[in-house]
Write an enzyme that holds these catalytic residues in place. Structure first.
Site, PDB file in Angstrom:
ATOM      1  N   SER A   1      -9.505   1.546   3.090  1.00  0.00           N
ATOM      2  CA  SER A   1      -8.640   2.307   2.220  1.00  0.00           C
ATOM      3  C   SER A   1      -7.589   1.477   1.498  1.00  0.00           C
ATOM      4  O   SER A   1      -6.933   1.977   0.572  1.00  0.00           O
ATOM      5  CB  SER A   1      -7.936   3.405   3.037  1.00  0.00           C
TER       6      SER A   1
ATOM      7  N   LYS B   1       0.852  -1.182   0.000  1.00  0.00           N
ATOM      8  CA  LYS B   1       0.000   0.000   0.000  1.00  0.00           C
ATOM      9  C   LYS B   1       0.889   1.234   0.000  1.00  0.00           C
ATOM     10  O   LYS B   1       1.941   1.268   0.670  1.00  0.00           O
ATOM     11  CB  LYS B   1      -0.890  -0.035   1.248  1.00  0.00           C
TER      12      LYS B   1
ATOM     13  N   SER C   1      -9.854  -0.816   7.211  1.00  0.00           N
ATOM     14  CA  SER C   1      -9.203  -0.611   5.919  1.00  0.00           C
ATOM     15  C   SER C   1      -8.520  -1.838   5.334  1.00  0.00           C
ATOM     16  O   SER C   1      -8.078  -1.813   4.192  1.00  0.00           O
ATOM     17  CB  SER C   1      -8.193   0.535   6.015  1.00  0.00           C
TER      18      SER C   1
END
Length: 532
Positions: free
Chosen positions: A204, A124, A228
């Site tokens: 996210s 990420k 997330s």
């Protein structure tokens, strides 16, 4: 870079020329197949749903090299670029693959513990890497900033021999910029898409989930503050592990809340996610929270808990509050029976005290605490960068305001950042909120688990993430079904801090019994064929 395609002889027949448009379609289909398969005289390897164990077996049998695997993944990333799951591919990724291949050829080679040697992993884009990749949280404000070192989890991945494939997209600033920004959107890559529906991927850690779901990479890392990892894993039919806060280092990760932030693995199977977890846990002197959670790490790691009979004797709680609006009630009732038949003791119709308050972001104190923590922790992170266009939250807000075309501030707001900047960012400011959150956790989830002697609570989807977040508790989500429109939904197993061994046993046993995951339909060969 590309694996060479088969060579075709020219068509010489004068009576039946092969139509050019059909030849074009045939070549496209061959291209698709070449991006999925490697064939030699002994066996065939496909990256479609390939597991870490399967890849390592192919390495050992010399069916596959790390370079070939990386090249296949690069092709998939290029083919599926419309899903906007990957922001950057590492310029050095093929060099890393060649290094792994060379190491395996050495007579003295001993594979590092953990099974990740030569395995590509996407990170990420809020997880720092000290290489040619950017670390930006999806924002142009941090483009070309230079981090002081690899994030703690990245250092451990490199030690294990994993290949850093690149950076996955995300909800910008891990969904802490504004309240009207759709999940999976960031300025640098645009709107991420769910490969099953071309709709909401959840966030996210959206790109981390999309890329794994679509076989663009073997595994990935995501981060979670509140849902997330659990939510995008659920929406994209993969496995996500949100570890106990402090079990994995957050050093070098663009923060929201040191109290709630956690770095965790995402994979297509429980075993793949556990292999990654096993490699990234442990002491990091740059993260003070690690010392308090280090005692939770079992002596021989987590792989030992991949047991097909792991549900036997487990006490699992059912909190019906989370089943009220479930879209697949019959499916989840069937899963509860599956758990029961596999040997679990089901404790049904439980209630978590003050659940409505827990889910109110202001009455609970969650949002005020997060805003204050975000300002303080982000400012610390930005000041430690070697070079950076921005050095504070105030600088980021100003950058967004001054670059509306880049950051789409005329469309998407930054009100969470603005409200965070209004806080003092001090511990004294948020002390009352934190005391209230601790009380809600102690009297709610902790009390429920202890009073009923539970090993885990079972819930549909991702909604349980908030309960887990306020106490820093772990959770694992596993594919559980598909809604009428094709949207996947997961089943979440949540437990008390340090209960990863039990959660792995439960999740793995459920996965092996049900085997619900299926690859997404976009794009299939027929879809691409008809697009020519």
């Amino acid at each position: 870079m590309a694996i060479p395609f088969p060579q075709f002889r020219p068509i010489t027949s004068t009576t039946a020329p092969f139509p050019l448009f059909l030849l074009t379609k045939l070549l496209l289909l061959i291209n698709i197949c070449a991006s999925i398969f490697i064939v030699n005289c002994h066996s065939t390897f496909t990256i479609k749903e390939a597991s870490i164990e399967g890849i390592q077996l192919a390495f050992r049998s010399k069916t596959l090299t790390s370079r070939q695997l990386v090249e296949l993944y690069i092709k998939e990333i290029q083919t599926l670029k419309h899903l906007r799951a990957v922001i950057e591919v590492n310029p050095d990724v093929l060099d890393q693959a060649d290094k792994a291949d060379s190491e395996r050829k050495m007579p003295s080679f001993v594979e590092p513990l953990g099974g990740l040697h030569g395995i590509p992993i996407l990170l990420k884009d809020n997880i720092a890497t000290k290489d040619k990749l950017n670390t930006t949280a999806g924002s142009f404000a941090l483009l070309h900033s230079v981090v002081p070192r690899d994030a703690g989890v990245v250092a451990k991945l490199r030690q294990s021999g994993a290949i850093i494939m690149g950076k996955a997209s995300l909800s910008e600033w891990a969904n802490f910029r504004g309240t009207n920004i759709p999940p999976g959107w960031c300025a640098r890559s645009g709107q991420g898409l769910n490969p099953y529906t071309l709709g909401d991927p959840c966030g996210s850690s959206s790109g981390s989930a999309i890329s794994v779901a679509t076989n663009m990479v073997t595994v990935s890392l995501g981060t979670e503050t509140t849902g997330s990892i659990i939510c995008p894993a659920s929406f994209n039919a993969i496995v996500g592990i949100k570890p106990t806060v402090g079990l994995t280092s957050r050093a070098g990760v663009i923060p929201i809340s040191p109290r709630q932030d956690s770095v965790g693995p995402m994979g297509r199977t429980v075993s793949d996610a556990v292999y990654v977890l096993n490699s990234i846990v442990g002491i990091d002197t740059n993260d003070a929270a690690i010392s308090s959670a280090a005692n939770f790490i079992p002596k021989d790691g987590y792989i030992q808990f991949l047991k097909k009979d792991g549900l036997q004797g487990k006490r699992l709680g059912i909190v019906r509050y989370f089943f009220i609006n479930v879209t697949l009630p019959q499916v989840f009732e069937g899963h509860i029976e599956t758990l029961r038949h596999a040997g679990a003791v089901i404790v049904d119709n439980l209630e978590i005290r003050n659940i409505e308050i827990i889910y109110d972001p202001y009455q609970s104190g969650r949002e005020p605490a997060l805003r204050s923590e975000f300002k303080q922790s982000l400012n610390v992170y930005l000041k430690e960068l070697i070079t950076s266009p921005v050095r504070s939250l105030a600088d980021v807000i100003a950058f967004n305001k001054n670059n509306p075309c880049l950051e789409k501030t005329c469309v998407y707001n930054q009100d969470r950042m603005i409200e965070s900047e209004k806080t003092s960012g001090s511990e004294a400011e948020r002390q009352g909120a934190l005391l209230n959150l601790a009380k809600l956790d102690n009297e709610g989830f902790k009390s429920l688990m202890i009073t009923n002697n539970l090993d885990a609570v079972v819930t549909p989807g991702y909604l349980f993430a908030t309960v887990l977040a306020i106490g820093g508790h772990p959770g694992i989500t596993v594919p559980a079904g598909y809604e009428k429109d094709g949207t996947p939904i997961g089943i979440c197993f949540g437990g008390l801090r340090g209960s990863e061994p039990k959660l792995i046993e439960i999740a793995y046993a459920f996965e092996q019994i049900t085997l619900i995951r299926k690859p997404p339909p976009f794009p299939t060969a027929s879809v691409l064929y008809n697009m020519v």
